[in-house]
Design a protein around this motif. Structure first.
Motif, PDB file in Angstrom:
ATOM      1  N   GLY A  90      13.492  39.613   7.053  1.00  0.00           N
ATOM      2  CA  GLY A  90      13.426  39.104   5.748  1.00  0.00           C
ATOM      3  C   GLY A  90      14.665  38.529   5.413  1.00  0.00           C
ATOM      4  O   GLY A  90      14.810  37.029   5.111  1.00  0.00           O
ATOM      5  N   LEU A  91      15.766  38.989   5.808  1.00  0.00           N
ATOM      6  CA  LEU A  91      17.140  38.395   5.127  1.00  0.00           C
ATOM      7  C   LEU A  91      17.509  37.286   6.207  1.00  0.00           C
ATOM      8  O   LEU A  91      18.402  36.642   5.638  1.00  0.00           O
ATOM      9  CB  LEU A  91      18.233  39.627   5.596  1.00  0.00           C
ATOM     10  CG  LEU A  91      19.658  39.358   4.790  1.00  0.00           C
ATOM     11  CD1 LEU A  91      19.585  38.909   3.595  1.00  0.00           C
ATOM     12  CD2 LEU A  91      20.635  40.754   5.404  1.00  0.00           C
ATOM     13  N   THR A  92      17.204  37.242   7.422  1.00  0.00           N
ATOM     14  CA  THR A  92      17.341  36.151   8.176  1.00  0.00           C
ATOM     15  C   THR A  92      16.606  34.953   7.837  1.00  0.00           C
ATOM     16  O   THR A  92      17.439  33.933   7.530  1.00  0.00           O
ATOM     17  CB  THR A  92      16.709  36.528   9.587  1.00  0.00           C
ATOM     18  OG1 THR A  92      17.571  37.550  10.355  1.00  0.00           O
ATOM     19  CG2 THR A  92      16.988  35.239  10.640  1.00  0.00           C
ATOM     20  N   LEU A  93      15.669  34.986   7.303  1.00  0.00           N
ATOM     21  CA  LEU A  93      14.649  33.998   6.805  1.00  0.00           C
ATOM     22  C   LEU A  93      15.366  33.441   5.406  1.00  0.00           C
ATOM     23  O   LEU A  93      15.506  32.399   5.020  1.00  0.00           O
ATOM     24  CB  LEU A  93      13.320  34.258   6.402  1.00  0.00           C
ATOM     25  CG  LEU A  93      12.623  34.483   7.979  1.00  0.00           C
ATOM     26  CD1 LEU A  93      11.248  35.193   7.416  1.00  0.00           C
ATOM     27  CD2 LEU A  93      12.325  33.462   8.863  1.00  0.00           C
ATOM     28  N   GLY A  94      15.717  34.381   4.637  1.00  0.00           N
ATOM     29  CA  GLY A  94      16.365  34.070   3.298  1.00  0.00           C
ATOM     30  C   GLY A  94      17.767  33.492   3.495  1.00  0.00           C
ATOM     31  O   GLY A  94      18.031  32.578   2.871  1.00  0.00           O
TER      32      GLY A  94
ATOM     33  N   GLY B  98      16.093  37.415  -8.720  1.00  0.00           N
ATOM     34  CA  GLY B  98      14.597  37.713  -9.065  1.00  0.00           C
ATOM     35  C   GLY B  98      13.741  37.809  -7.605  1.00  0.00           C
ATOM     36  O   GLY B  98      13.832  37.095  -6.757  1.00  0.00           O
ATOM     37  N   ALA B  99      12.619  38.351  -8.018  1.00  0.00           N
ATOM     38  CA  ALA B  99      11.473  38.443  -6.722  1.00  0.00           C
ATOM     39  C   ALA B  99      10.850  37.239  -6.554  1.00  0.00           C
ATOM     40  O   ALA B  99      10.471  37.469  -5.110  1.00  0.00           O
ATOM     41  CB  ALA B  99      10.647  39.611  -7.017  1.00  0.00           C
ATOM     42  N   GLU B 100      10.970  36.207  -7.035  1.00  0.00           N
ATOM     43  CA  GLU B 100      10.289  34.961  -6.808  1.00  0.00           C
ATOM     44  C   GLU B 100      10.966  33.934  -6.064  1.00  0.00           C
ATOM     45  O   GLU B 100      10.770  32.830  -5.421  1.00  0.00           O
ATOM     46  CB  GLU B 100       9.582  34.622  -7.923  1.00  0.00           C
ATOM     47  CG  GLU B 100       8.227  35.207  -8.298  1.00  0.00           C
ATOM     48  CD  GLU B 100       7.552  34.590  -9.565  1.00  0.00           C
ATOM     49  OE1 GLU B 100       7.918  33.433  -9.835  1.00  0.00           O
ATOM     50  OE2 GLU B 100       6.932  35.430 -10.158  1.00  0.00           O
ATOM     51  N   HIS B 101      12.251  34.257  -5.743  1.00  0.00           N
ATOM     52  CA  HIS B 101      13.387  33.327  -5.421  1.00  0.00           C
ATOM     53  C   HIS B 101      13.243  33.238  -3.787  1.00  0.00           C
ATOM     54  O   HIS B 101      13.070  34.542  -3.198  1.00  0.00           O
ATOM     55  CB  HIS B 101      14.846  33.861  -5.609  1.00  0.00           C
ATOM     56  CG  HIS B 101      15.802  32.820  -5.369  1.00  0.00           C
ATOM     57  ND1 HIS B 101      16.024  32.070  -4.307  1.00  0.00           N
ATOM     58  CD2 HIS B 101      16.653  31.833  -6.340  1.00  0.00           C
ATOM     59  CE1 HIS B 101      17.133  31.205  -4.353  1.00  0.00           C
ATOM     60  NE2 HIS B 101      17.452  31.256  -5.693  1.00  0.00           N
ATOM     61  N   CYS B 102      13.357  32.120  -3.007  1.00  0.00           N
ATOM     62  CA  CYS B 102      12.977  31.997  -1.646  1.00  0.00           C
ATOM     63  C   CYS B 102      14.199  32.810  -0.995  1.00  0.00           C
ATOM     64  O   CYS B 102      13.803  33.075   0.308  1.00  0.00           O
ATOM     65  CB  CYS B 102      12.778  30.648  -1.479  1.00  0.00           C
ATOM     66  SG  CYS B 102      14.281  29.555  -1.426  1.00  0.00           S
ATOM     67  N   TYR B 103      15.256  33.078  -1.237  1.00  0.00           N
ATOM     68  CA  TYR B 103      16.316  33.780  -0.757  1.00  0.00           C
ATOM     69  C   TYR B 103      15.752  35.238  -0.422  1.00  0.00           C
ATOM     70  O   TYR B 103      16.194  36.056   0.355  1.00  0.00           O
ATOM     71  CB  TYR B 103      17.605  33.778  -1.408  1.00  0.00           C
ATOM     72  CG  TYR B 103      18.305  32.326  -1.380  1.00  0.00           C
ATOM     73  CD1 TYR B 103      17.623  31.249  -0.640  1.00  0.00           C
ATOM     74  CD2 TYR B 103      19.478  32.251  -2.330  1.00  0.00           C
ATOM     75  CE1 TYR B 103      18.450  30.043  -1.043  1.00  0.00           C
ATOM     76  CE2 TYR B 103      20.166  31.080  -2.284  1.00  0.00           C
ATOM     77  CZ  TYR B 103      19.647  29.772  -1.768  1.00  0.00           C
ATOM     78  OH  TYR B 103      20.046  28.656  -1.715  1.00  0.00           O
ATOM     79  N   VAL B 104      15.159  35.831  -1.325  1.00  0.00           N
ATOM     80  CA  VAL B 104      14.605  37.018  -1.545  1.00  0.00           C
ATOM     81  C   VAL B 104      13.297  37.147  -0.976  1.00  0.00           C
ATOM     82  O   VAL B 104      12.840  38.258  -0.198  1.00  0.00           O
ATOM     83  CB  VAL B 104      14.620  37.744  -2.913  1.00  0.00           C
ATOM     84  CG1 VAL B 104      14.079  39.074  -3.195  1.00  0.00           C
ATOM     85  CG2 VAL B 104      16.066  37.501  -3.520  1.00  0.00           C
ATOM     86  N   SER B 105      12.203  36.349  -1.254  1.00  0.00           N
ATOM     87  CA  SER B 105      10.829  35.959  -0.877  1.00  0.00           C
ATOM     88  C   SER B 105      10.795  34.739   0.018  1.00  0.00           C
ATOM     89  O   SER B 105      10.455  33.950  -0.782  1.00  0.00           O
ATOM     90  CB  SER B 105      10.095  36.131  -1.779  1.00  0.00           C
ATOM     91  OG  SER B 105       9.722  37.372  -2.528  1.00  0.00           O
TER      92      SER B 105
ATOM     93  N   LEU C 210       8.834  33.671   2.238  1.00  0.00           N
ATOM     94  CA  LEU C 210       7.493  32.875   2.350  1.00  0.00           C
ATOM     95  C   LEU C 210       7.540  31.870   1.116  1.00  0.00           C
ATOM     96  O   LEU C 210       6.558  30.642   1.224  1.00  0.00           O
ATOM     97  CB  LEU C 210       6.392  33.704   2.314  1.00  0.00           C
ATOM     98  CG  LEU C 210       5.909  34.277   3.415  1.00  0.00           C
ATOM     99  CD1 LEU C 210       4.867  35.447   3.313  1.00  0.00           C
ATOM    100  CD2 LEU C 210       5.296  33.106   4.257  1.00  0.00           C
ATOM    101  N   ARG C 211       8.167  31.688  -0.033  1.00  0.00           N
ATOM    102  CA  ARG C 211       7.991  30.968  -1.014  1.00  0.00           C
ATOM    103  C   ARG C 211       9.016  29.776  -1.051  1.00  0.00           C
ATOM    104  O   ARG C 211       8.959  28.755  -1.843  1.00  0.00           O
ATOM    105  CB  ARG C 211       8.609  31.589  -2.429  1.00  0.00           C
ATOM    106  CG  ARG C 211       7.459  32.853  -2.524  1.00  0.00           C
ATOM    107  CD  ARG C 211       8.048  33.628  -3.667  1.00  0.00           C
ATOM    108  NE  ARG C 211       7.133  34.897  -4.075  1.00  0.00           N
ATOM    109  CZ  ARG C 211       6.068  34.863  -4.895  1.00  0.00           C
ATOM    110  NH1 ARG C 211       5.729  33.903  -5.794  1.00  0.00           N
ATOM    111  NH2 ARG C 211       5.215  35.894  -5.080  1.00  0.00           N
ATOM    112  N   GLY C 212       9.529  29.506   0.136  1.00  0.00           N
ATOM    113  CA  GLY C 212      10.636  28.345   0.421  1.00  0.00           C
ATOM    114  C   GLY C 212      10.036  27.339   1.368  1.00  0.00           C
ATOM    115  O   GLY C 212       8.865  27.535   1.887  1.00  0.00           O
ATOM    116  N   ASP C 213      11.009  26.421   1.375  1.00  0.00           N
ATOM    117  CA  ASP C 213      10.205  25.020   2.327  1.00  0.00           C
ATOM    118  C   ASP C 213      10.789  25.360   3.727  1.00  0.00           C
ATOM    119  O   ASP C 213      12.074  25.575   3.935  1.00  0.00           O
ATOM    120  CB  ASP C 213      11.034  23.997   1.924  1.00  0.00           C
ATOM    121  CG  ASP C 213      10.653  22.629   2.681  1.00  0.00           C
ATOM    122  OD1 ASP C 213       9.810  22.658   3.663  1.00  0.00           O
ATOM    123  OD2 ASP C 213      11.506  21.648   2.423  1.00  0.00           O
TER     124      ASP C 213
END
Length: 346
Positions: A195-199, A261-268, A270-273
């Motif tokens: 997860g940290l890699t993707l973020g 925040g939990a919705e930021h793509c650095y943290v979640s 999957l919510r990013g591009d």
């Protein structure tokens, strides 16, 4: 004459232990399509019932949770040193721009990997894996791929929630770019490390930094919330995570996100591009609570036109390929990862 009647006390004890074991653990049958080594590991370490797991976690304070995490890290650190000695991998501690890191070097480096470097981000739910304890998978990658590995001992929650760990990874990456080409390096890890890699890639993109030649996300945490079927289907099936409604939920929703925040793509992530992401290698198992996270990350990559391999292993719970490291499944997994690295690293 010998008395063959069973001892009443011993019989009652055996019945009580059997009843207690049935109360605590599930009766999930051992999978057929796995190696003998994996089956034996599953037999010795059955899955705790989700209701028991949730009850234990409900009454565990953050301080007690961290005491438990520190104890597990002490035990893991000794295990890492033993595995490194067995696999002939040397470990050297260092510091890069104030970030604690470890250089791992196998006894023999594959000539094809001579100029390559793997940056490993450890798992542990963003609260475990500190220090030497975080080098468990780094040892396996160094030994199995026969390449040099840099393990980043990033800061973790609850004392250092996001974006502290992301900032540490970014600092190390910017330092490495001064002397190495981005395409000669891979980055990745398992669970929180995935997860940290993707973020981190989301952050590198936003900063305009060059990206690694390949990434590895082993059963990654893709979203801080309960997203995906496997959180429901594999509840009480995954022997490692057991249920999201315990430590996993508290860490991912309350402890780790921090100011982002939990919705930021650095943290979640999957919510990013996922446009222009590096090629990715992903792995999970049919009993993994994060199977859906892994599958959804793979689809995000493919829909963005990114080359990505997805490997799903029968009967494996979360990170079993790493925990049962002497199994055929583990050796096969790291061979697949190595082939992927050789294909994409320059």
């Amino acid at each position: 004459m010998k008395n063959n009647k069973p001892n009443k006390k011993n019989w009652l004890k055996a019945v009580s232990e059997k009843a207690l074991r049935k109360l605590i653990f599930t009766s999930l049958p051992l999978p057929e399509g796995v190696s003998d080594e994996m089956r034996e590991s599953l037999r010795k370490s059955p899955t705790m019932r989700a209701t028991i797991h949730k009850l234990i976690c409900k009454f565990m304070s953050i301080s007690k949770l961290m005491e438990r995490a520190e104890e597990m890290d002490r035990l893991k650190a000794r295990s890492v040193e033993e595995t490194a000695a067995t696999l002939s991998v040397s470990i050297e501690q260092d510091s890069i721009d104030g970030v604690n890191v470890y250089w791992l070097t196998p006894e023999t480096i594959d000539p094809q990997h001579e100029n390559h470097l793997f940056i490993n981000l450890h798992g542990g739910g963003y609260i475990m894996g500190a220090g030497m304890a975080g080098n468990d998978e780094a040892v396996l990658i160094a030994a199995r791929a026969k390449m040099k590995v840099l393990a980043v001992d990033y800061r973790m929650a609850p004392d250092h929630p996001a974006p502290a760990g992301l900032n540490d990874v970014t600092a190390v990456w910017k330092y490495l770019l001064k002397s190495r080409s981005a395409g000669s390096m891979a980055m990745g890890g398992t669970s929180a490390g995935g997860g940290l890699t993707l973020g981190s890639i989301h952050k590198f993109k936003d900063m305009g930094l060059e990206l690694p030649g390949a990434i590895y996300a082993g059963t990654p945490g893709g979203d801080c919330y309960k997203t995906g079927d496997s959180h429901y289907i594999n509840e009480g099936v995954d022997r490692m995570l057991v249920s999201r409604h315990g430590i996993l939920r508290r860490v991912s929703e309350e402890i780790y996100p921090g100011e982002l925040g939990a919705e930021h793509c650095y943290v979640s992530p999957l919510r990013g591009d996922f446009e222009n992401f590096p090629p990715g290698c992903l792995i999970s198992g049919t009993r993994d609570a994060l199977l859906s996270d892994t599958v959804m990350v793979h689809r995000k990559l493919r829909r963005a036109g990114v080359e990505a391999d997805l490997h799903i292993y029968e009967g494996l719970s979360h990170a079993d390929y790493m925990e049962v490291w002497d199994s055929p499944e583990s050796r096969e997994h790291y061979a697949e990862l190595n082939a992927f690295l050789l294909k994409h690293l320059r």
